[in-house]
Enzyme design. Structure first.
Site, mmCIF file in Angstrom:
data_model
loop_
_atom_site.group_PDB
_atom_site.id
_atom_site.type_symbol
_atom_site.label_atom_id
_atom_site.label_comp_id
_atom_site.label_asym_id
_atom_site.label_seq_id
_atom_site.Cartn_x
_atom_site.Cartn_y
_atom_site.Cartn_z
ATOM 1 N N CYS A 148 -6.378 -6.847 -6.637
ATOM 2 C CA CYS A 148 -6.177 -6.232 -5.323
ATOM 3 C C CYS A 148 -5.580 -7.218 -4.323
ATOM 4 C CB CYS A 148 -7.473 -5.632 -4.802
ATOM 5 S SG CYS A 148 -8.883 -6.742 -4.831
ATOM 6 N N HIS A 149 -5.691 -8.516 -4.609
ATOM 7 C CA HIS A 149 -5.096 -9.533 -3.726
ATOM 8 C C HIS A 149 -3.571 -9.456 -3.743
ATOM 9 C CE1 HIS A 149 -5.473 -11.459 -7.692
ATOM 10 N NE2 HIS A 149 -4.377 -12.142 -7.368
ATOM 11 N N TYR A 166 0.851 -1.193 0.000
ATOM 12 C CA TYR A 166 0.000 0.000 0.000
ATOM 13 C C TYR A 166 0.887 1.243 0.000
ATOM 14 C CZ TYR A 166 -3.720 -3.238 1.373
ATOM 15 O OH TYR A 166 -4.618 -4.276 1.405
ATOM 16 N N ASN A 186 -12.277 -2.055 -4.533
ATOM 17 C CA ASN A 186 -12.132 -2.519 -5.911
ATOM 18 C C ASN A 186 -13.364 -3.343 -6.292
ATOM 19 O OD1 ASN A 186 -11.374 -3.765 -8.325
ATOM 20 N ND2 ASN A 186 -9.940 -5.152 -7.331
ATOM 21 N N GLU A 207 -1.057 -18.243 -7.622
ATOM 22 C CA GLU A 207 -0.168 -17.552 -8.561
ATOM 23 C C GLU A 207 1.309 -17.866 -8.295
ATOM 24 O OE1 GLU A 207 -1.026 -13.352 -8.700
ATOM 25 O OE2 GLU A 207 -3.119 -13.685 -9.230
#
Length: 179
Positions: free
Chosen positions: A136-137, A100, A128, A163
């Site tokens: 956003c993850h 962030y 989002n 991922e």
């Protein structure tokens, strides 16, 4: 009129929403801010081209492929600030994370201001409306903590593991840890 359909994913039921042939929403059932900013009537459609294209995108994603965000016409509803944050999220590579604070520093630099609040960025990330596709993850706390995911920390962890993100530098904090 907003056209919707549902998608069964490994992290739960997803609601997909389109307006004027652009994707405006993808929410995880029971997530925080579910259907936020949606004021219009919803109509379920199984034959909507973009919604079906989005389902195919999700099939590929959950099958381990890396479909491009640019394959879909996105139009998330939000303020200019939120839209800018969401654009930055789309630049985070598959399997990688950004903090962030990093996003706040980037926006501050773009605006020519001394600093930007990481909490303000966190608010934009949390709102989002197109989860997973606008990733956003992939945003974590400055100490590597998996915080701030409207769909829940376990889902965020699942997506990052899916991922194959380097989880050795990340951790799930105790409830109430701040950004």
């Amino acid at each position: 009129m907003i056209e919707i359909t549902y998608y069964q994913s490994p992290i739960g039921e997803l609601l997909l929403a389109a307006k004027n042939d652009k994707l405006i929403g993808l929410w995880i059932k029971d997530q925080k801010y579910y259907l936020s900013n949606v004021q219009e009537e919803l109509k379920e459609r199984s034959d909507h081209a973009l919604l079906n294209q989005t389902k195919e995108w999700l099939d590929r994603y959950f099958n381990g492929e890396k479909p491009s965000i640019k394959e879909l016409e996105l139009e998330p509803i939000g303020s200019e600030f939120r839209k800018r944050v969401w654009e930055i999220l789309c630049e985070i590579p598959y399997g990688e994370v950004m903090t962030y604070h990093d996003i706040a520093k980037r926006i501050a630099k773009e605006k020519g201001i001394k600093r930007m609040s990481a909490q303000a960025v966190g608010g934009a990330v949390g709102h989002n409306p197109i989860s997973i596709i606008i990733p956003c993850h992939r945003v974590v706390g400055s100490n590597g903590s998996l915080i701030g995911y409207a769909g829940g920390i376990q889902r965020k962890k699942y997506l990052l593991e899916h991922e194959k993100a380097d989880m050795s530098k990340l951790f799930v904090p105790v409830k109430g840890t701040a950004i």
